[in-house]
Design a protein around this motif. Structure first.
Motif, PDB file in Angstrom:
ATOM      1  N   THR A   1      55.775   4.300 117.274  1.00 43.64           N
ATOM      2  CA  THR A   1      56.959   5.040 117.727  1.00 43.64           C
ATOM      3  C   THR A   1      57.465   6.009 116.669  1.00 43.64           C
ATOM      4  OG1 THR A   1      58.443   3.281 116.972  1.00 43.64           O
ATOM      5  CG2 THR A   1      57.688   3.167 119.251  1.00 43.64           C
ATOM      6  N   ILE A   2      57.073   5.805 115.401  1.00 47.49           N
ATOM      7  CA  ILE A   2      57.509   6.736 114.350  1.00 47.49           C
ATOM      8  C   ILE A   2      56.316   7.376 113.643  1.00 47.49           C
ATOM      9  CG2 ILE A   2      59.768   5.688 113.943  1.00 47.49           C
ATOM     10  CD1 ILE A   2      58.493   4.225 111.533  1.00 47.49           C
ATOM     11  N   ALA A   3      55.160   7.368 114.302  1.00 46.85           N
ATOM     12  CA  ALA A   3      53.954   7.927 113.673  1.00 46.85           C
ATOM     13  C   ALA A   3      54.146   9.404 113.325  1.00 46.85           C
ATOM     14  CB  ALA A   3      52.762   7.750 114.598  1.00 46.85           C
ATOM     15  N   ARG A   4      54.768  10.156 114.205  1.00 44.42           N
ATOM     16  CA  ARG A   4      54.959  11.589 113.966  1.00 44.42           C
ATOM     17  C   ARG A   4      55.874  11.811 112.760  1.00 44.42           C
ATOM     18  NH1 ARG A   4      59.118  14.591 115.474  1.00 44.42           N
ATOM     19  NH2 ARG A   4      59.836  13.021 116.961  1.00 44.42           N
ATOM     20  N   GLN A   5      56.943  11.029 112.665  1.00 45.10           N
ATOM     21  CA  GLN A   5      57.883  11.174 111.552  1.00 45.10           C
ATOM     22  C   GLN A   5      57.234  10.779 110.225  1.00 45.10           C
ATOM     23  OE1 GLN A   5      58.462   9.820 114.513  1.00 45.10           O
ATOM     24  NE2 GLN A   5      60.631   9.910 115.108  1.00 45.10           N
ATOM     25  N   ILE A   6      56.437   9.710 110.254  1.00 39.02           N
ATOM     26  CA  ILE A   6      55.737   9.286 109.039  1.00 39.02           C
ATOM     27  C   ILE A   6      54.789  10.380 108.573  1.00 39.02           C
ATOM     28  CG2 ILE A   6      53.996   7.687 108.151  1.00 39.02           C
ATOM     29  CD1 ILE A   6      55.310   5.493 109.806  1.00 39.02           C
TER      30      ILE A   6
END
Length: 391
Positions: free
Chosen positions: A349-354
């Motif tokens: 769910t936070i792959a893009r932000q990471i």
């Protein structure tokens, strides 16, 4: 949307639970302070407030029933305005109502000018095993500039008493104070080290909204000088054997603040007392609570068995930022798997932000850890913003 935590991997067990107890009174409000503190101009009812704290706890017991409590933190305000007898009655009441672990860390905040040797000994006898002392500076000119009620002699005497009475104690210091030089900032650290503390908290003075300093800002060191101060403090404390484990926290081996570590690892904490905040996990939701801030309103709410002014469920969209806001303060970061364990959300769910944070050099590329880089630690607000929920 309410996150259904029990249906996501890793949430079979609830996070560790801490207790925060807020004491809202001070002798005088400091001009930089944005905490919930109120000048005790006409005194306060010590017995009545301890009664209210215990009643507040009793009303909250169904929310935490059976869960062990790992740490207790008594903050303020100025908890050391309360007598050792009052603290003893409070801690006895907590033990009678909670599964307080025998090895629990129990911290009390104290300010120079509100303590004497007998008080410290009384707190220790009551069960306080960690003291946090609000020194801020040992320089009389700087103490006056930031509105502290104690002088440099009282600061030194309080630190000396803490060292004599407690095996584990913290000294709070501030830097980038009005008119402060680099040499003066380091001199404060050297003086603090002379008392052999096990923990130091070194905060950059910031002008918080709704404070006297925000309305009437003093002249502060510029950003370059403040950065020099921070780097010099980090270097000096590293040479002294302190581990810089959190943004503003330095500890000798074995003396990290366990209560604060639970905050940063997105653990749970029940907050009681006027203005106290709490975060509690359940199998179907994570809830944040806030008690009434004004002492009179809080006491009235407790009498009506309604001490919380607000209680809100953290939405699924907010959870990543809430988690990162805490975890990324830790120098070492946290294992990636903790994100799922504490939020109930998959790391995807936070792959893009990471990916974005890694590309900007703010987050370590190791997929096993959520860890800020040195650049990320320096520009922590920028790193946090990456994880803000989309509008």
């Amino acid at each position: 949307m309410i996150p259904v935590l029990s249906q996501r991997p890793g949430l079979s067990a609830l996070p560790p639970l801490s207790l925060y107890v807020h004491f809202p009174w001070c002798v005088r409000k400091c001009p930089y302070c944005d905490f919930n503190s109120h000048e005790a101009r006409n005194g306060f009812d010590e017995t009545g407030y301890i009664d209210a704290l215990l009643a507040d706890l009793e009303s909250a017991l169904p929310l935490i029933w059976g869960r062990p409590v790992h740490t207790v933190f008594m903050g303020g305000g100025t908890p050391s305005l309360f007598s050792p007898e009052a603290i003893d009655r409070l801690l006895a009441g907590l033990r009678a109502r909670l599964r307080l672990l025998p090895e629990a860390e129990i911290t009390l905040e104290a300010n120079p000018g509100t303590v004497e040797a007998a008080k410290f000994q009384g707190y220790r006898a009551a069960g306080v095993n960690r003291l946090s002392l609000g020194i801020q500076s040992f320089n009389p000119r700087h103490l006056k500039a930031i509105g502290r009620i104690h002088d440099d002699g009282e600061a030194r005497r309080a630190a000396e008493l803490a060292a004599e009475t407690f095996d584990t104690f913290n000294l709070d210091l501030m830097f980038a104070l009005p008119g402060q030089t680099l040499a003066e900032a380091i001199e404060d650290v050297e003086t603090a080290l002379s008392f052999a503390p096990t923990h130091l908290s070194c905060y950059h003075l910031t002008l918080e909204p709704n404070t006297y300093f925000s309305r009437y800002p003093p002249e502060l060191p510029d950003d370059d000088l403040a950065a020099e101060m921070q780097e010099a403090i980090e270097s000096r404390l590293a040479r002294a054997g302190f581990d810089h484990y959190e943004t503003s926290a330095y500890a000798k081996p074995g003396h990290r603040a366990r209560h604060n570590l639970n905050y940063w690892a997105f653990g749970d904490y029940l907050g009681i007392g006027a203005g106290a905040h709490g975060k509690l996990s359940f199998h179907d939701r994570i809830v944040r609570q806030a008690r009434y801030k004004q002492p009179a309103a809080y006491l009235k709410g407790v009498a009506a068995a309604q001490p919380s002014q607000t209680e809100t469920v953290v939405s699924e969209a907010e959870l990543p930022f809430e988690f990162m806001l805490n975890a990324l303060r830790l120098t070492e970061g946290v294992p990636t798997e903790l994100f799922t364990e504490r939020t109930g959300l998959g790391i995807g769910t936070i792959a893009r932000q990471i990916e974005s944070a890694v590309a900007q050099g703010l987050l370590d590329a190791d997929p096993r850890w959520l860890r800020p880089t040195p650049l990320g630690r320096r520009f922590l607000n920028r790193l946090m913003q990456v994880f803000l929920p989309d509008d």
